[in-house]
Design a protein around this motif. Structure first.
Motif, short mmCIF file in Angstrom:
data_model
loop_
_atom_site.label_atom_id
_atom_site.label_comp_id
_atom_site.label_asym_id
_atom_site.label_seq_id
_atom_site.Cartn_x
_atom_site.Cartn_y
_atom_site.Cartn_z
N ASP A 4 0.78 -1.18 -0.24
CA ASP A 4 -0.01 -0.18 0.18
C ASP A 4 0.92 1.08 -0.06
O ASP A 4 1.86 1.47 0.58
CB ASP A 4 -0.66 0.08 1.07
N LYS A 14 1.19 0.19 -4.75
CA LYS A 14 -0.08 -0.08 -5.43
C LYS A 14 -0.55 1.03 -6.14
O LYS A 14 -1.21 2.08 -5.70
CB LYS A 14 -0.94 -0.48 -4.48
N ASN A 54 -3.73 2.42 -4.39
CA ASN A 54 -4.47 1.59 -3.53
C ASN A 54 -5.53 0.99 -4.05
O ASN A 54 -6.62 0.71 -3.23
CB ASN A 54 -4.45 1.77 -2.05
N ILE A 83 -4.84 -4.71 -11.63
CA ILE A 83 -4.98 -5.21 -10.01
C ILE A 83 -4.04 -6.45 -9.98
O ILE A 83 -3.47 -6.79 -8.90
CB ILE A 83 -6.38 -5.05 -9.40
N LEU A 134 -0.66 -5.84 -9.40
CA LEU A 134 -0.44 -5.42 -8.17
C LEU A 134 -0.27 -6.69 -7.08
O LEU A 134 0.44 -6.47 -5.85
CB LEU A 134 -1.55 -4.62 -7.55
#
Length: 170
Positions: free
Chosen positions: A17, A54, A73, A135, A138
Motif C-alpha cells: 500500500d 499499489k 491502493n 490489479i 499488483l
C-alpha cells in the motif's frame, strides 16, 4: 521508465500500500502515464516499471482523447457477471495475446486519487477488464496465469520464439 518484461521476478511480487501521497508518488504517477503512452499501452501497474507500490494508470483513449485514470491502493469491493471471452495482451509480455475467460463484467473499485480522496468507481465491460488486469499485476499475477494448462504450455513455446525474435532485432 523501463518496462519489466516476463519473466522478470518483480512481476511476481505483491505491491505494498502507498502510505503517503507525496511529491514522489505524484511524480511516479506522471512518469508511469508517460511510459504507458510511449509504449501505446492502455494500462500500467507500478510493478511493470519495477516499483512495488499499489499504483495504476489507465487510459482507454475514447474518441482518441486522453482520459487518464489514476488508482492508488485500488481494491475491488464488488463484482458481478462474466465478461465475454476476449483477447488480452500486456506491455510486460510484448507480442503475445490470448483469450481470457474469467474476467468480471461489472466491478466496484475503491481507491485513492492523487489528492488523497477516497473514490468509488463502478464500471463494466472493457474498462472493468483493464482494471482487473492491472490489479492482478499488483498481486503478482499475469494474464497468462488465467489461461488453461494447455494454453500455458502453448504460451511457453510461443514465448521462446518471441524472445528469440526480439534478441535477433537487437
Amino acid at each position: 521508465m523501463e518496462i519489466k518484461v516476463y519473466p522478470d521476478r518483480i512481476l511476481r511480487r505483491k505491491a505494498k500500500d502507498v502510505e503517503k501521497i507525496d511529491d514522489r508518488i505524484i511524480k511516479l504517477l506522471d512518469d508511469m502515464a508517460q511510459t504507458m503512452y510511449k509504449f501505446n499501452g492502455i494500462g500500467l501497474a507500478a510493478e511493470q516499471v519495477g516499483i512495488l507500490e499499489k499504483l495504476v494508470v489507465i487510459d482507454l483513449r475514447p474518441d482518441g482523447k486522453n482520459q487518464l485514470i489514476e488508482l492508488i491502493n485500488p481494491e475491488i469491493i464488488a463484482s458481478e457477471g462474466i465478461y465475454e471471452e476476449h483477447e488480452e495482451g500486456c506491455l510486460s509480455i510484448p507480442g503475445y495475446y490470448d483469450t481470457v475467460k474469467d474476467r468480471k463484467k461489472w466491478i466496484k473499485v475503491k481507491y485513492l486519487d492523487r489528492d488523497e480522496n477516497e473514490q468509488i468507481l463502478e464500471t463494466e465491460d472493457f474498462l472493468s477488464v483493464v482494471i482487473q488486469h492491472e490489479i492482478d499485476h499488483l498481486n503478482g499475477k499475469l494474464f497468462i496465469d488465467r489461461l488453461s494448462p494447455t494454453k500455458r504450455e502453448f504460451f511457453k513455446k510461443q514465448w521462446k520464439k518471441i524472445q528469440k525474435e526480439r534478441e535477433e532485432k537487437k
